[in-house]
Write a protein that holds these residues in place. Structure first.
Motif, mmCIF file in Angstrom:
data_model
loop_
_atom_site.group_PDB
_atom_site.id
_atom_site.type_symbol
_atom_site.label_atom_id
_atom_site.label_comp_id
_atom_site.label_asym_id
_atom_site.label_seq_id
_atom_site.Cartn_x
_atom_site.Cartn_y
_atom_site.Cartn_z
ATOM 1 N N VAL A 234 -16.026 -127.096 46.187
ATOM 2 C CA VAL A 234 -17.458 -126.808 46.240
ATOM 3 C C VAL A 234 -18.268 -128.065 46.530
ATOM 4 O O VAL A 234 -19.144 -128.063 47.411
ATOM 5 C CB VAL A 234 -17.909 -126.142 44.931
ATOM 6 C CG1 VAL A 234 -19.407 -125.871 44.968
ATOM 7 C CG2 VAL A 234 -17.143 -124.851 44.695
ATOM 8 N N LEU A 235 -17.997 -129.144 45.799
ATOM 9 C CA LEU A 235 -18.787 -130.370 45.976
ATOM 10 C C LEU A 235 -18.635 -130.965 47.377
ATOM 11 O O LEU A 235 -19.645 -131.329 47.994
ATOM 12 C CB LEU A 235 -18.401 -131.393 44.909
ATOM 13 C CG LEU A 235 -19.269 -132.655 44.836
ATOM 14 C CD1 LEU A 235 -20.726 -132.295 44.596
ATOM 15 C CD2 LEU A 235 -18.770 -133.585 43.735
ATOM 16 N N PRO A 236 -17.408 -131.073 47.941
ATOM 17 C CA PRO A 236 -17.324 -131.550 49.338
ATOM 18 C C PRO A 236 -18.027 -130.629 50.327
ATOM 19 O O PRO A 236 -18.625 -131.101 51.303
ATOM 20 C CB PRO A 236 -15.819 -131.600 49.598
ATOM 21 C CG PRO A 236 -15.196 -131.750 48.258
ATOM 22 C CD PRO A 236 -16.066 -130.962 47.325
ATOM 23 N N ALA A 237 -17.962 -129.303 50.100
ATOM 24 C CA ALA A 237 -18.639 -128.384 51.019
ATOM 25 C C ALA A 237 -20.148 -128.544 50.975
ATOM 26 O O ALA A 237 -20.837 -128.325 51.978
ATOM 27 C CB ALA A 237 -18.251 -126.941 50.690
ATOM 28 N N ALA A 238 -20.684 -128.921 49.813
ATOM 29 C CA ALA A 238 -22.135 -129.104 49.653
ATOM 30 C C ALA A 238 -22.565 -130.547 49.854
ATOM 31 O O ALA A 238 -23.718 -130.885 49.571
ATOM 32 C CB ALA A 238 -22.565 -128.620 48.267
ATOM 33 N N VAL A 328 -21.556 -132.975 58.766
ATOM 34 C CA VAL A 328 -21.509 -131.528 59.016
ATOM 35 C C VAL A 328 -20.620 -131.222 60.207
ATOM 36 O O VAL A 328 -19.828 -130.274 60.193
ATOM 37 C CB VAL A 328 -22.937 -130.993 59.249
ATOM 38 C CG1 VAL A 328 -22.900 -129.556 59.719
ATOM 39 C CG2 VAL A 328 -23.748 -131.099 57.959
ATOM 40 N N ARG A 329 -20.728 -132.046 61.256
ATOM 41 C CA ARG A 329 -19.896 -131.827 62.438
ATOM 42 C C ARG A 329 -18.417 -132.010 62.113
ATOM 43 O O ARG A 329 -17.557 -131.255 62.586
ATOM 44 C CB ARG A 329 -20.327 -132.790 63.538
ATOM 45 C CG ARG A 329 -19.778 -132.430 64.919
ATOM 46 C CD ARG A 329 -20.247 -133.415 65.972
ATOM 47 N NE ARG A 329 -21.688 -133.478 66.042
ATOM 48 C CZ ARG A 329 -22.395 -134.561 65.783
ATOM 49 N NH1 ARG A 329 -21.792 -135.665 65.398
ATOM 50 N NH2 ARG A 329 -23.706 -134.540 65.891
ATOM 51 N N ARG A 330 -18.115 -133.006 61.297
ATOM 52 C CA ARG A 330 -16.715 -133.241 60.934
ATOM 53 C C ARG A 330 -16.176 -132.114 60.060
ATOM 54 O O ARG A 330 -15.039 -131.672 60.229
ATOM 55 C CB ARG A 330 -16.601 -134.573 60.203
ATOM 56 C CG ARG A 330 -15.187 -134.938 59.788
ATOM 57 C CD ARG A 330 -15.162 -136.280 59.082
ATOM 58 N NE ARG A 330 -15.698 -137.339 59.944
ATOM 59 C CZ ARG A 330 -15.845 -138.591 59.532
ATOM 60 N NH1 ARG A 330 -15.549 -138.931 58.291
ATOM 61 N NH2 ARG A 330 -16.324 -139.509 60.365
ATOM 62 N N GLY A 334 -15.665 -130.174 64.386
ATOM 63 C CA GLY A 334 -16.029 -130.842 65.627
ATOM 64 C C GLY A 334 -15.687 -132.310 65.580
ATOM 65 O O GLY A 334 -15.199 -132.850 64.580
ATOM 66 N N LYS A 335 -15.959 -132.998 66.686
ATOM 67 C CA LYS A 335 -15.713 -134.431 66.736
ATOM 68 C C LYS A 335 -16.824 -135.166 66.025
ATOM 69 O O LYS A 335 -17.979 -134.805 66.101
ATOM 70 C CB LYS A 335 -15.633 -134.906 68.192
ATOM 71 C CG LYS A 335 -14.420 -134.329 68.933
ATOM 72 C CD LYS A 335 -14.376 -134.874 70.345
ATOM 73 C CE LYS A 335 -13.164 -134.326 71.098
ATOM 74 N NZ LYS A 335 -13.098 -134.856 72.480
ATOM 75 N N ALA A 336 -16.466 -136.219 65.311
ATOM 76 C CA ALA A 336 -17.458 -137.004 64.581
ATOM 77 C C ALA A 336 -18.317 -137.811 65.540
ATOM 78 O O ALA A 336 -17.891 -138.204 66.603
ATOM 79 C CB ALA A 336 -16.763 -137.928 63.592
#
Length: 336
Positions: A234-238, A328-330, A334-336
């Motif tokens: 949860v914490l990494p997703a947020a 968010v892209r990573r 997606g590519k960073a």
């Protein structure tokens, strides 16, 4: 032979019937008007910020254009060590009211950095931990009480929190840690943390609540505990939302005036000890702007401090926004 099905004849369009109905046209005009009003309001807000910055920069411009002001407060005197007393090594001092005014920015930078560091070291872990507890572990009834109570701190006037830090926290911390100065960076930073925690808590809790429930259910189905799910899923997703809350809290911390003005001691000392009194950039503007001579060197230097705060906040927000986009892209693959 089967008879062909009769097809009704299509009447030709009369002149003017290809136009939209009056009700549709009115709705389109209304939507266009609403869109224009919203755009105008947004542009007005942007224009207000730009005009404020232009005004502050214009008042600080004599530091570059006025020879008399430059002679008293040049950029070398603002940022480089100066000879303060005969037979003494060069140093940094903020003493604008004296026979020889001294406008060194370094003591103000150091004081601002110390107070902000103490505030963020306390408010970031407390705010994020409280948001994680309220979002993932607190029972519904406790959550309904915990969230409004923490957010209530944001509504308390900063002068009240400054008075609390001045009269209660300063005495208690000095007796507990033996500080030489009753008012110092620790007292100001802890008082400032009381205003930053609600900001970080509110934004972080909203970001944690926005994480899809399927993430939690998938983690628990794989055998993870609630703590492992909270910290590793949860914490990494947020993380983008939590980082946004930290950036907002940092901006509030570096720009706060009243608490620091009351609880820091207001001594422009170039020292890295957290137990010494300090003076910050915003507190300097608040304390001295009402007593300066209009158009003088001191007046221009105070507006130059405002320009520094503007630029620092803008650069910080830009860097944070770029980092959040990359994160968010990573996370989305997606590519960073």
């Amino acid at each position: 032979m089967a008879e062909s099905a009769s097809v009704p004849a299509i009447a030709p369009l009369r002149r003017g019937e290809d136009r939209p109905l009056p009700s549709i046209r009115r709705r389109q005009l209304r939507e266009a008007a609403i869109r224009g009003v919203i755009t105008l309001i947004a542009l007005t807000g942007i224009a207000a910020v730009v005009l404020i910055f232009v005004f502050v920069a214009r008042e600080a411009l004599p530091l570059l254009t006025d020879p008399e002001v430059r002679g008293e407060a040049s950029f070398g005197k603002l940022f480089l060590p100066q000879v303060l007393r005969p037979n003494r090594p060069p140093g940094f001092m903020w003493q604008p009211v004296s026979g020889v005014p001294k406008y060194s920015m370094i003591p103000l930078f150091v004081g601002t950095l110390k107070v902000t560091a103490v505030s963020m070291l306390v408010s970031v872990p407390v705010g994020i931990a409280a948001a994680l507890f309220a979002s993932e572990f607190a029972p519904p009834r406790l959550r309904e009480v915990l969230k409004p109570v923490i957010e209530l701190l944001a509504g308390i006037p900063s002068v009240v929190l400054g008075f609390f830090a001045l009269m209660v926290m300063a005495t208690w911390l000095q007796s507990a840690f033996g500080f030489s100065f009753r008012l110092n960076a620790v007292v100001a930073g802890l008082g400032l943390a009381l205003t930053v925690i609600p900001v970080i808590f509110t934004v972080s809790e909203d970001a944690l609540q926005a994480v899809p429930r399927a993430y939690r259910e998938a983690s628990l189905a794989l055998g993870a505990t609630r703590w492992e799910t909270a910290f590793r899923v949860v914490l990494p997703a947020a993380a983008p939302g939590v980082l946004a809350g930290v950036v907002l809290g940092f901006g509030r911390s570096i720009g706060e005036t009243m608490i620091v003005l009351m609880a820091s001691g207001n001594a422009a000392i170039t020292s890295w000890s957290l137990g010494d009194s300090v003076r910050t950039l915003p507190a300097t503007i608040a304390a001295e702007m009402g007593e300066v001579v209009f158009g003088g060197a001191h007046y221009s230097v105070l507006f130059f401090i405002g320009v520094e705060l503007f630029l620092f906040t803008f650069v910080l927000n830009a860097l944070a926004a770029g980092f959040v986009k990359r994160l968010v892209r990573r996370m989305s693959g997606g590519k960073a």
